[in-house]
Enzyme design. Structure first.
Site, PDB file in Angstrom:
ATOM      1  CD  GLU A  33      -2.897  -0.899  -0.157  1.00  0.00           C
ATOM      2  OE1 GLU A  33      -2.985   0.217  -0.709  1.00  0.00           O
ATOM      3  OE2 GLU A  33      -3.482  -1.907  -0.593  1.00  0.00           O
ATOM      4  CE1 TYR A 111      -6.648   3.013  -0.710  1.00  0.00           C
ATOM      5  CE2 TYR A 111      -4.277   3.190  -0.439  1.00  0.00           C
ATOM      6  CZ  TYR A 111      -5.376   2.505  -0.901  1.00  0.00           C
ATOM      7  OH  TYR A 111      -5.232   1.306  -1.513  1.00  0.00           O
ATOM      8  CG  ASP A 129      -7.851   4.381  -4.684  1.00  0.00           C
ATOM      9  OD1 ASP A 129      -9.100   4.371  -4.785  1.00  0.00           O
ATOM     10  OD2 ASP A 129      -7.108   3.777  -5.473  1.00  0.00           O
TER      11      ASP A 129
END
Length: 332
Positions: A33, A111, A129
Site C-alpha cells: 500500500e 487511505y 483512493d
DNA sequence: AACCCGGGGAC
DNA sequence: GTCCCAGGGTT
C-alpha cells in the site's frame, strides 16, 4: 444490495492477478500500500518484490540502515515513503490492528490506514483512493466531492457480511480497469445500471488543473580525486544523494564556498507535477575527495545531470570513471 | 477545507 | 509538453 453483488461478481471474474492479491501478512500488505501511494500498479510491482526480498519482515526492515532502504527504493519516487516506513519499523513492535491506530503511524493517512485495516484485519472501513473517488463521483454524479462526502458515500456502500478488504479492492479495481479517467469503458461496466453519471462521465469528477511554475536551479558537479562531490540532499529529494543543487542566483556564493571556478556545461529539464525544473549544470575540478555516484541512491534528476556532465568533464581533461562513458552525449 | 509537497511514466 | 497515479501532511 444488488449493486454490491454486481461489483463483487465482476471482480471475482476480472481481478488482475497482482502479487499482493490474497495476501494476509499485514506487513506485506502495508508495504504494497505504501508503494502504491501515488504510484501506478505496474511500476510498483518490481519494487514490491525487491523490497520484500530484501526486507521480508518488519524486524528485517527495522534492523536495516536507512541508506540501504533508500537504495532499494531508488527509482520508485517519493522517497519520504521509504524513510517513513523505516521509522515506522523502529517505532512499533508489531503493526496495530485497527484503522484509528494505523492512521497515527508515519506515512499512513486515511487511505493507507483503511486499506491495511480492511485487508489485513478485516475491519469494516472504506478505503478511498483516486480510483474510488472517480468511481463514486460518477456513480453519484458529484462534480467536486469532498473527502468527507466521499468517505460517507463509500461507507454507505460497504456490503454486509462480505470481506471489506475485498470490497475495497473491487472498487479500486473497477476504477483502475473500467472507470478510467479519460476513456471509461461504460458499456462493460458492472455498475452501469446504477450509475448517475452515465453519459456525462467527463463531468465527474470535475478536473482541476494547476499550472506548474518554472524553477531555475543550478547544479555544481565538482570533480576531485576518486570522483564527484556528493551530498545528502535536503528539501526536494530529501534523503537521496546528489551534487549540490540550489537556486541559480546562488551559484557565485556556492562556487566561492567551494573555492572553485565553475564553467557552464549543459542544461537539464526535469518536470515534476507542480514544478518545471530548469537546471543549469556547472562543473569544476576540485581539491577534495569525491565518490563514485554509482553506489549511491540518486533521483532521476541527478542521473540526468551526471549523465550530461560526466562526459563533458571527461572531454575537459578530467579522468572519468570507467563506467562514466559518454552515452550518446557528444561533447563539442 | 485549502493548500502544499513530491517522482515517475504513459500518452 | 500534459495528466494522474491504489496520498500524506500542514495550516
Amino acid at each position: 444490495m444488488r449493486l454490491q453483488e454486481a461489483l463483487l461478481a465482476w471482480y471475482r471474474k476480472n481481478a488482475r492477478p497482482l502479487p499482493w492479491r490474497g495476501e494476509k501478512d499485514p506487513y506485506r500488505i502495508l508495504v504494497s500500500e505504501v508503494l502504491l501511494q501515488q504510484t501506478r500498479v505496474a511500476q510498483a510491482i518490481p519494487y514490491y518484490r525487491r523490497f520484500l526480498a530484501r526486507f521480508p519482515t518488519l524486524e528485517a526492515l527495522r534492523d536495516a540502515p536507512l541508506e540501504e532502504v533508500l537504495k532499494v527504493w531508488q527509482g520508485a519516487g517519493y522517497y519520504r515513503r521509504a524513510e517513513n516506513l523505516h521509522r515506522l519499523a523502529q517505532a512499533v513492535e508489531r503493526l496495530p490492528r485497527c484503522f484509528a491506530e494505523l492512521k497515527r503511524l508515519p506515512g499512513l493517512g486515511p487511505y493507507t490506514a483503511a486499506a491495511v485495516a480492511s485487508m489485513a484485519f478485516g475491519e469494516r472501513v472504506a478505503a478511498v483512493d483516486g480510483n474510488v473517488r472517480r468511481v463514486l463521483a460518477r456513480l453519484f454524479a458529484r462534480e467536486n466531492p469532498s473527502p468527507k462526502e466521499l468517505f460517507a458515500l463509500a461507507e454507505g456502500l460497504l456490503p454486509e457480511g462480505e470481506d471489506p478488504g475485498v470490497w475495497n479492492q473491487a472498487l479500486m479495481e473497477l476504477g483502475a480497469t473500467v472507470c478510467l479517467p479519460r476513456k471509461p469503458l461504460c458499456p462493460a461496466c458492472p455498475l452501469k445500471a446504477f450509475c448517475q453519471g452515465q453519459g456525462n462521465w467527463e463531468r465527474y469528477p470535475r478536473p482541476r488543473r494547476r499550472e506548474a511554475p518554472e524553477e531555475r536551479l543550478a547544479a555544481l558537479v565538482l570533480w576531485g580525486a576518486g570522483g564527484v562531490y556528493l551530498e545528502r540532499l535536503s528539501g526536494r529529494f530529501r534523503g537521496l544523494y546528489g551534487v549540490p543543487l540550489f537556486p541559480e542566483e546562488e551559484l557565485a556564493d556556492r562556487a566561492k564556498a567551494f573555492g572553485v571556478a565553475p564553467r557552464y556545461l549543459a542544461e537539464v529539464l526535469h518536470a515534476l507535477t507542480h514544478r518545471r525544473l530548469r537546471v543549469k549544470v556547472y562543473g569544476a575540478p576540485w581539491e577534495g575527495v569525491g565518490e563514485d555516484p554509482k553506489g549511491k541512491p540518486l533521483p532521476k534528476l541527478m542521473e540526468k545531470v551526471l549523465g550530461k556532465a560526466l562526459p563533458l568533464l571527461a572531454h575537459a581533461g578530467v579522468v572519468p570513471f570507467p563506467h562514466a562513458k559518454p552515452h550518446g552525449v557528444e561533447p563539442r
